[in-house]
Design a protein around this motif. Sequence first.
Motif, PDB file in Angstrom:
ATOM      1  N   UNK A   1      -6.090   5.328  11.771  1.00 32.19           N
ATOM      2  CA  UNK A   1      -5.856   4.161  12.628  1.00 32.19           C
ATOM      3  C   UNK A   1      -4.743   3.273  12.080  1.00 32.19           C
ATOM      4  N   UNK A   2      -4.067   3.772  11.059  1.00 30.08           N
ATOM      5  CA  UNK A   2      -3.029   2.990  10.412  1.00 30.08           C
ATOM      6  C   UNK A   2      -1.711   3.083  11.178  1.00 30.08           C
ATOM      7  N   UNK A   3      -1.516   4.209  11.892  1.00 26.11           N
ATOM      8  CA  UNK A   3      -0.326   4.411  12.718  1.00 26.11           C
ATOM      9  C   UNK A   3       0.970   4.362  11.928  1.00 26.11           C
ATOM     10  N   UNK A   4       0.920   4.862  10.699  1.00 27.18           N
ATOM     11  CA  UNK A   4       2.149   4.989   9.920  1.00 27.18           C
ATOM     12  C   UNK A   4       2.922   6.181  10.489  1.00 27.18           C
ATOM     13  N   UNK A   5       4.185   5.946  10.872  1.00 32.33           N
ATOM     14  CA  UNK A   5       4.934   7.022  11.548  1.00 32.33           C
ATOM     15  C   UNK A   5       5.093   8.253  10.664  1.00 32.33           C
ATOM     16  N   UNK A   6       5.094   8.068   9.334  1.00 27.79           N
ATOM     17  CA  UNK A   6       5.218   9.248   8.463  1.00 27.79           C
ATOM     18  C   UNK A   6       3.972  10.132   8.592  1.00 27.79           C
TER      19      UNK A   6
ATOM     20  N   UNK B   1       1.918  10.087  11.307  1.00 27.72           N
ATOM     21  CA  UNK B   1       1.867  10.633  12.670  1.00 27.72           C
ATOM     22  C   UNK B   1       2.808  11.816  12.827  1.00 27.72           C
ATOM     23  N   UNK B   2       3.966  11.746  12.117  1.00 26.12           N
ATOM     24  CA  UNK B   2       4.967  12.805  12.275  1.00 26.12           C
ATOM     25  C   UNK B   2       4.441  14.147  11.795  1.00 26.12           C
TER      26      UNK B   2
END
Lengths: 32, 803
Positions: free
Chosen positions: A20-25, A27-28
């Motif tokens: 739930x942190x939604x860090x793009x690294x 998510x990628x």
Amino acid sequence: MGVERIAMRAFGITDMRQLFDNDVRFLARFAG
Amino acid sequence: MRVPLSWLREFTPVEAGADELARRLPIAGLQVEEVIRSGAGIEGVVVGRVLDIEEIPGATKIIWVTVDVGEGSPRGIACGARNFAKGDLVPVALPGARLPGGMEIGRREMYGRTSDGMLCSAKELAIADDHSGIFVLPDDSNLGDLKVGQDVREALALDDDILDIDITPNRPDLLSIIGIAREVAALYELPLKIPEPAPREDGPAASDLASVKIEDAKGCPRYLARIITGVRPGESPWWMRRRLLACGMRPISGPVDVTNFVLLERGHPLHAFDLARLRGRAIVVRRPRKGEERFITLDGVERALTKDDVAICDSQGPVAIAGIMGGAGSEVGEETTEILLESAYFAPERIGRTARRLGLRTEASVRFERGADPEAVPAAAARAAELLGEVSGGTVARGAIDVYPRPVKVKPIRLRVARTNALLGVAIPAEEMASDLSSLGSRIDAQTRTVLRVSPPTFRPDLRAEVDLVEEVARRYSYDRIPLTLPSSGRAGGLTREQNLRRIVRRLLLASGLSEAHTLSMLPPRLPDRLSLSADHPWRRGLVIANPLSEEESVLRPSLLPGLLLAAGKNVARRNTSVGLFEIGTAFLPSGSDLPDEPMRAAWVLTGPATTGWHGPHRDFDFYDAKGVLERIVEGLGVPGVMFEAAGVSPMHPGRCARVLVDGREAGLIAEIHPRAARALDLPSRVAVGEIDLAPVIAAARDAAPGELPRFPAVVRDLALLVPEATASADVERAIREAAGSLLEDITIFDVYRGQGVEDPGTLSLAFSLSFRDPERTLTDAEIGERMAAIEQTARAKGWTVR
């Protein structure tokens, strides 16, 4: 058991909060 | 549960061998773990009689034994054990003999003599685990035709196949030979014969010799005692010991072996008390009292009792822990002459609790805690009395003392024939179900073509509801005969149109290079203040949760954007400079009723470098990227008639904010946020965002229908208009569309110009490319001219100048 814990097992996630942190690294890594 | 086939066949005439039974029983629900072939592997071992025992000079451990093996001249054999005497019968492995496990026996030279074979222990013959000495064979009186020189397999009736069956905890009735025989008989449709025990009674009535009282009827619904007097000490006959050994039990003494034998045969645990050691010749079943907490069981261990246990007491105090283990003080021994035989039914949960607390698992406790059969009490006692009379030579007192204050009642179960067949996917008629169930011990109280009323037997505590009977029918029918079918619910699965289109939206957003985020549905309450939103701003009207887990997560989001902006801020703080996130989820809007409106939305946020690499100039994400994302969605779904109109909504940048209209109604927003708001969230000054309600978009989406390609050419005209600077191009576009009518197929803005020729600082030149087409024919110049004239007239009416 919630879906998060299954996801943790499936993807080797060590900290549930990352989901739930939604860090793009983070998510990628699910690309493709 | 170990089941010797020879014993099983006493109750049902099954011809099938061990291997076939091992194959078929699992289909009926009985898992055969192992087939043990007793006697197999023993070759050349005979019965010998010990004629002489002598010490060997110079040897300390070994003695010299002379045995008669029926050959005319005796043999001399060296032996390391001394547990036998002259005249005893022992198993002798002759030279060349084989023992289970493959050991071969030969002649050996020892102390200058030739040892002509070996005397065997019980373990060496795989009869029992005992390896402490030579297996002294039962004397002639017990074994009838036992002869010196006879093969021990024959003499001891060792040849037997034993099935080791894994019993599930729900089936206590299968912890007995008769229980297994009942299943086997039903499986092979053979008769089941359980002989009625007939003890030879004599002398006084049991009730004249002892008394029984139940004070704890909940813990002990039934207690029956039989009395046997004039008991002789001694061991039980070989046929009984052989069966106990085959089932993995150690023979102890006549009376104890009899209770264990009945336990194995009928599954009902019994206990033998030395009646002379019961004070007051009385049995009282009650809870232990104060001062009775310390109790020594017959294994010599002191146990702590509590008020929750069921104690078997004499007139003074506890003599046994009910259903688990007897006490050392009343144990049957060599000097016992009178026996009180207990056959009782105890409450499963009470026995289970005590056994668990004491960590004491016995053959009895396992059966009582899983549920013994209250109706088996008299027959088990009668069978044991009958055997005790035979084995220990006692006199069975007349009758039994049977205290059964509250007979256990069986509740009949309704079994619906159609329901059973529907559950199993078969078509079994009612009569067959009835005979199946009765073959397994149930009583059919009433029967029609559609429903049976069934009273399950008292030995089946697992049969409580209709489904349990359905399982019984299935087992009898045989699981492997039930056809495999795919469940047909009548409805094929699939996604709804809305779910499907929502997935397409997700793919379109991913294809736009964004990452999908999952933000919390709850927002910090102070966020609107940080963004300096006005008092009546919609983002301040988020629903407040009554009992939030934390203050920071206490307001339901009225929009997906705040959460995405916070997530973007977190990324920027971690130096993830190029951020493109989207989320699909619900917003929560006050509705005026109890429950909020929960529109499904898609939202996105873009900030930082839009380009990477060396080609082209560096560019940051801006308003047009947010707009591009929206166009990707509406074009991807085929949503016609999407329009934009300039809007001024905080916390957005006033000149870079547009409302999205779908079918003329507001459905979303695209914007850059105001630099002040961006700063307040620690974001770079340019942050482009978009949010759209999915319901109107999905409702307007066209299902793909390519149709025919146009056969007639399009006519393209350009038009440049001078408009006041503040005019939205979308308004101009709309005015042109309205004036042009249905022939206008497409309109694109291709130039925005200010400079030479357009010097007025308040004016901009917008250039449009217009494409006209009629699907049915080629348009003429005159018709186009007419349309263009109408457009120019409208433009002039709005105060715009045609260049």
